[in-house]
Design a protein around this motif. Sequence first.
Motif, PDB file in Angstrom:
ATOM      1  N   GLU A 165       0.844  -1.193   0.000  1.00  9.67           N
ATOM      2  CA  GLU A 165       0.000   0.000   0.000  1.00  9.67           C
ATOM      3  C   GLU A 165       0.878   1.241   0.000  1.00  9.67           C
ATOM      4  OE1 GLU A 165      -3.279   0.304  -0.289  1.00  9.67           O
ATOM      5  OE2 GLU A 165      -3.391  -1.889  -0.528  1.00  9.67           O
ATOM      6  N   LEU A 166       0.575   2.172  -0.890  1.00  8.89           N
ATOM      7  CA  LEU A 166       1.328   3.423  -0.995  1.00  8.89           C
ATOM      8  C   LEU A 166       0.464   4.589  -0.569  1.00  8.89           C
ATOM      9  CD1 LEU A 166       3.767   5.135  -2.076  1.00  8.89           C
ATOM     10  CD2 LEU A 166       2.538   5.228  -4.256  1.00  8.89           C
ATOM     11  N   SER A 167       1.041   5.425   0.281  1.00 12.54           N
ATOM     12  CA  SER A 167       0.421   6.709   0.597  1.00 12.54           C
ATOM     13  C   SER A 167       1.501   7.770   0.463  1.00 12.54           C
ATOM     14  CB  SER A 167      -0.155   6.710   2.010  1.00 12.54           C
ATOM     15  OG  SER A 167      -0.656   8.002   2.322  1.00 12.54           O
ATOM     16  N   ALA A 168       1.361   8.633  -0.529  1.00  9.71           N
ATOM     17  CA  ALA A 168       2.383   9.628  -0.811  1.00  9.71           C
ATOM     18  C   ALA A 168       2.042  10.987  -0.243  1.00  9.71           C
ATOM     19  CB  ALA A 168       2.599   9.735  -2.322  1.00  9.71           C
ATOM     20  N   ALA A 169       1.090  11.042   0.653  1.00 14.29           N
ATOM     21  CA  ALA A 169       0.684  12.331   1.234  1.00 14.29           C
ATOM     22  C   ALA A 169       1.840  12.947   2.000  1.00 14.29           C
ATOM     23  CB  ALA A 169      -0.513  12.135   2.143  1.00 14.29           C
ATOM     24  N   ASN A 170       2.082  14.236   1.744  1.00 16.75           N
ATOM     25  CA  ASN A 170       3.167  14.960   2.409  1.00 16.75           C
ATOM     26  C   ASN A 170       2.949  16.436   2.117  1.00 16.75           C
ATOM     27  OD1 ASN A 170       6.140  16.167   2.323  1.00 16.75           O
ATOM     28  ND2 ASN A 170       6.189  14.345   3.632  1.00 16.75           N
ATOM     29  N   GLY A 171       3.489  17.285   2.973  1.00 14.80           N
ATOM     30  CA  GLY A 171       3.264  18.721   2.784  1.00 14.80           C
ATOM     31  C   GLY A 171       4.096  19.345   1.678  1.00 14.80           C
ATOM     32  N   GLN A 172       4.973  18.589   1.053  1.00 15.55           N
ATOM     33  CA  GLN A 172       5.833  19.164   0.015  1.00 15.55           C
ATOM     34  C   GLN A 172       5.143  19.143  -1.349  1.00 15.55           C
ATOM     35  OE1 GLN A 172       9.458  19.936   0.520  1.00 15.55           O
ATOM     36  NE2 GLN A 172      10.169  18.394   1.977  1.00 15.55           N
ATOM     37  N   GLU A 173       5.756  19.877  -2.292  1.00 20.98           N
ATOM     38  CA  GLU A 173       5.134  20.025  -3.608  1.00 20.98           C
ATOM     39  C   GLU A 173       5.180  18.738  -4.424  1.00 20.98           C
ATOM     40  OE1 GLU A 173       7.258  23.153  -5.484  1.00 20.98           O
ATOM     41  OE2 GLU A 173       6.537  24.714  -4.124  1.00 20.98           O
ATOM     42  N   ARG A 174       6.262  17.994  -4.294  1.00 24.57           N
ATOM     43  CA  ARG A 174       6.455  16.803  -5.127  1.00 24.57           C
ATOM     44  C   ARG A 174       6.806  15.597  -4.259  1.00 24.57           C
ATOM     45  NH1 ARG A 174       8.267  18.129 -10.470  1.00 24.57           N
ATOM     46  NH2 ARG A 174       7.094  19.951 -11.161  1.00 24.57           N
ATOM     47  N   THR A 175       6.384  14.420  -4.739  1.00 25.25           N
ATOM     48  CA  THR A 175       6.811  13.155  -4.159  1.00 25.25           C
ATOM     49  C   THR A 175       7.189  12.216  -5.299  1.00 25.25           C
ATOM     50  OG1 THR A 175       5.419  13.362  -2.188  1.00 25.25           O
ATOM     51  CG2 THR A 175       6.159  11.147  -2.782  1.00 25.25           C
ATOM     52  N   ASP A 176       8.352  11.606  -5.164  1.00 24.61           N
ATOM     53  CA  ASP A 176       8.828  10.640  -6.145  1.00 24.61           C
ATOM     54  C   ASP A 176       9.011   9.283  -5.479  1.00 24.61           C
ATOM     55  OD1 ASP A 176       8.999  12.588  -8.116  1.00 24.61           O
ATOM     56  OD2 ASP A 176      11.097  13.039  -7.672  1.00 24.61           O
ATOM     57  N   LEU A 177       8.627   8.251  -6.197  1.00 22.66           N
ATOM     58  CA  LEU A 177       8.900   6.875  -5.791  1.00 22.66           C
ATOM     59  C   LEU A 177      10.186   6.452  -6.495  1.00 22.66           C
ATOM     60  CD1 LEU A 177       8.059   4.101  -4.538  1.00 22.66           C
ATOM     61  CD2 LEU A 177       6.729   3.713  -6.646  1.00 22.66           C
ATOM     62  N   VAL A 178      11.208   6.080  -5.710  1.00 14.91           N
ATOM     63  CA  VAL A 178      12.529   5.802  -6.272  1.00 14.91           C
ATOM     64  C   VAL A 178      12.914   4.360  -5.988  1.00 14.91           C
ATOM     65  CG1 VAL A 178      14.955   6.483  -6.333  1.00 14.91           C
ATOM     66  CG2 VAL A 178      13.182   8.210  -5.876  1.00 14.91           C
ATOM     67  N   PHE A 179      13.178   3.619  -7.043  1.00 16.08           N
ATOM     68  CA  PHE A 179      13.722   2.261  -6.941  1.00 16.08           C
ATOM     69  C   PHE A 179      15.198   2.310  -7.310  1.00 16.08           C
ATOM     70  CE2 PHE A 179       9.218   1.609  -7.901  1.00 16.08           C
ATOM     71  CZ  PHE A 179       8.852   0.579  -7.022  1.00 16.08           C
ATOM     72  N   ASP A 180      16.065   1.884  -6.406  1.00 17.54           N
ATOM     73  CA  ASP A 180      17.491   1.845  -6.732  1.00 17.54           C
ATOM     74  C   ASP A 180      17.852   0.656  -7.608  1.00 17.54           C
ATOM     75  OD1 ASP A 180      18.173   4.169  -5.446  1.00 17.54           O
ATOM     76  OD2 ASP A 180      18.725   3.191  -3.563  1.00 17.54           O
ATOM     77  N   GLY A 181      16.982  -0.356  -7.652  1.00 16.71           N
ATOM     78  CA  GLY A 181      17.266  -1.483  -8.514  1.00 16.71           C
ATOM     79  C   GLY A 181      16.084  -2.425  -8.625  1.00 16.71           C
ATOM     80  N   LEU A 182      15.681  -2.716  -9.872  1.00 18.78           N
ATOM     81  CA  LEU A 182      14.611  -3.677 -10.140  1.00 18.78           C
ATOM     82  C   LEU A 182      15.163  -4.755 -11.070  1.00 18.78           C
ATOM     83  CD1 LEU A 182      11.667  -1.176 -10.751  1.00 18.78           C
ATOM     84  CD2 LEU A 182      11.951  -2.701  -8.779  1.00 18.78           C
ATOM     85  N   ASP A 183      14.963  -5.993 -10.707  1.00 13.22           N
ATOM     86  CA  ASP A 183      15.544  -7.138 -11.420  1.00 13.22           C
ATOM     87  C   ASP A 183      14.420  -7.958 -12.038  1.00 13.22           C
ATOM     88  OD1 ASP A 183      16.991  -9.361 -12.225  1.00 13.22           O
ATOM     89  OD2 ASP A 183      17.292 -10.142 -10.192  1.00 13.22           O
ATOM     90  N   THR A 184      14.123  -7.808 -13.349  1.00 10.34           N
ATOM     91  CA  THR A 184      14.743  -6.898 -14.295  1.00 10.34           C
ATOM     92  C   THR A 184      13.644  -6.277 -15.143  1.00 10.34           C
ATOM     93  OG1 THR A 184      16.879  -8.032 -14.385  1.00 10.34           O
ATOM     94  CG2 THR A 184      16.273  -6.786 -16.330  1.00 10.34           C
ATOM     95  N   ALA A 185      12.869  -7.123 -15.852  1.00  5.74           N
ATOM     96  CA  ALA A 185      11.802  -6.600 -16.707  1.00  5.74           C
ATOM     97  C   ALA A 185      10.526  -6.476 -15.872  1.00  5.74           C
ATOM     98  CB  ALA A 185      11.560  -7.535 -17.890  1.00  5.74           C
ATOM     99  N   ALA A 186      10.145  -5.239 -15.573  1.00  9.34           N
ATOM    100  CA  ALA A 186       9.057  -5.025 -14.612  1.00  9.34           C
ATOM    101  C   ALA A 186       8.068  -4.003 -15.140  1.00  9.34           C
ATOM    102  CB  ALA A 186       9.617  -4.560 -13.272  1.00  9.34           C
ATOM    103  N   GLU A 187       6.831  -4.116 -14.632  1.00 10.36           N
ATOM    104  CA  GLU A 187       5.779  -3.142 -14.887  1.00 10.36           C
ATOM    105  C   GLU A 187       5.285  -2.657 -13.531  1.00 10.36           C
ATOM    106  OE1 GLU A 187       2.484  -3.511 -18.030  1.00 10.36           O
ATOM    107  OE2 GLU A 187       1.517  -4.134 -16.150  1.00 10.36           O
ATOM    108  N   ILE A 188       5.294  -1.336 -13.342  1.00  6.63           N
ATOM    109  CA  ILE A 188       4.931  -0.759 -12.046  1.00  6.63           C
ATOM    110  C   ILE A 188       3.598  -0.048 -12.210  1.00  6.63           C
ATOM    111  CG2 ILE A 188       5.621   0.830 -10.213  1.00  6.63           C
ATOM    112  CD1 ILE A 188       8.226  -0.406 -12.631  1.00  6.63           C
TER     113      ILE A 188
END
Length: 797
Positions: free
Chosen positions: A63-86
Amino acid sequence: MLEVTPFGEGWVLEYEGRELPAAVPGCVHTDLLAAGVIPDPFLGRNETGAAWVGRREWTYTTELSAANGQERTDLVFDGLDTAAEITLDGRLLGRTRNMHRSYRFPVTGSAGRLAVRFASAYSEAEAVRDRLGERPAAYAEPYQYLRKMACSFGWDWGPTLVTAGIWRPVRLEHWSTARISRVRPLVTVHQGAGVVELRVEVERSDAAARLIVEARVGGQVARTRLTGSAGAVRLRVPDVRLWWPRGYGEQPLYDVELTLSSEEVPLDVWRRRVGFRTVELDRRPDAHGTGFTLVVNGERLFARGVNWIPDDVFPSRVTRERYRERLGQAAAANVDLVRVWGGGIYESEDFYDACDDLGLLVWQDFPFACAAYPEEQPLRGEVEAEARENVVRLMPHPSLVLWNGNNENLWGFRDWDWERRLAGESWGEGYYLGLLPRVVAELDPTRPYTAGSPWSGSWDRHPNDPAHGTHHSWEVWNREDYAAYRSEVPRFVAEFGWQAPPAYATLRRALPAEELAPDSPGMLHHQKADDGNGKLERGLARHFAVPAGDFDRWHYLTQVNQARAVAAGIEHWRAHWPVCAGTVVWQLNDCWPVTSWAAVDGDGREKPLYHELKRLYADRLLTLHVRSGKLVLAAVNQSADAWSGSVTLRRMTVDGQVLGGASMALEVAARAVTDLVVPPELRPDGPKEFLVADAWGGLRALHFPVPDREIPYVRPEFDVAMAPGAVTVTARTLVRDLLLQADRLDPAARADRGLVTLLPGERVTIGVTGWRTPDPSAARRALYCMEPDPMDRTEPA
């Protein structure tokens, strides 16, 4: 200010209608293993039963909740192995097809079910192959069609366990106004001062904001205003302390901090450690061919190297502590260079941080190995993107001194029938001789690049020509005896090696119910090399009477033979410095329990080869060898100080008689080699004789003129005494290649030395740690040495 929220908790892996707890970072295999769905693939022949895992799709959700008081939120993956759909609540965020890259997706204000669905790496690779056409490779698996760790698909030392998963950390980044998207640090030394130029790129949410970057390093501060989304700030650090490879000096590191602000309000900060040093690669032609010599801070080096493979076939399991342990083992063996081999990965920051601290030079391959790689899309764009990201990511590390385009692909094109089979199709040359050198020259001009290993520097010469550039010596092991190492002097030996089984306790853990034999089912399964056991047997038979039906003796002799083989090469090549400027042993480590070329086995235990490397890579080395019909003592001095002293020579018989002796003056300049011709009357004659050369500091060289199988050894006799943490052996006869196999005493036990040869009356004290119930009789049973014939070990001398 940019806020980072780790996002590794709460993930599940969907399996057969169930939700299994998932570790992030991790992979499908480790999650299935933790849930009891599959047995440990490292044990027995369980690997085969796990093959299905790589052949199906897998989905991770949370479950993702990106609520925050800032203007932008990014979801960052440092590594996905390998062929993926998000996807997020069914909405596509993006698709990935490269294990070696990171990915960023905007999710401002979003909430819902986050899913990462991984296609089978086989399906993805085979689809690319079907579109672009088949390309040759050293192995049948389709690893060259996908930007993934090639050795996931198996190698001649590794299992076939084709992974999928979120293999590096995940986080949410919340920011406003602007964030730092990339910093490219160019670190140089000029007239005694360190210079850091930081090339900065930012991402903005407010195009009109006035942005300032301020940098600090070594007590120096510099500021600049950014116009647009990029800029640079330069600092000069006077009287800088240089970073040196281990053995040449210290490794001072400087903290660099770059802060992005708007109207004096901090928005983001970038911190790294850097070291100031210069590095060059001297490839000038000379009377011997074309050199390949690393030059650090103006000092020409003989590189004392090891090849590094991923330390686990599941790389997410390799922790910062494990990197420190394994690289610490390398440093303790007097290694000063680690080559990150091209069938693996760009390692994590923890790896390079450890190398920075330990003074280990890093030779970094781009991930291409033993295959023809298509250059068409989608691969070409992925290759460029991954190269750009990782060159910049690794730039701060002073340990990184060389970029290398590939492993053995230029050689393969010329010698492995690729050229005919390709019939003009692309195969990777455009990467190694075009794209990658351009990327390095543009982004990281402070470091040299070489197109491949091996590579002679030009198609006008054979790619593996030993007289030019880097050389891989694999005729030895595959077809020839290790005595053949002495037939040539390559300019730089980037791969060579000899196999041996892992430590006994490692085998017992991996094959718990098996009656061990060289050809028992589990032993054969944990031998991945083509005709590996046949090569082990033929290699033994050239030197020893091969024991029949005595696994323990076979195990000891194969480990001795591995150490002897590597010693034959390194002693010869170090004695020919500066013509030969480095050796990189294949290999330091293993990724699972296996018979292989490694010095440290898959459970982290040191083989005799590991301890032999301590001697071979020490600053000072004595070696005896025949050159132009004469027996020559070479004294190798890689230290910064001249070596003055004397060497004592003794011509002896195997039953302990001294037939003659002499003392010779020894004068060796710093970073130099001196050859002394042994007087003819001291040269051993026949199978009963040998020569011993001793110098101050415990340095010793031995010369036996015939193989062991021809030597009439006397029955070894020795006394064993024990004290807390130590076993002392006193020889009453010649005791050659004495080895205490500490793991036979206790799986947790370690010995502080490997093979040692004692003359009559000499003694050695072996430090032992981790032995919980010391027992003198057990110590004696765990001691092995050369014997006249295979003997019953139940009644040792």
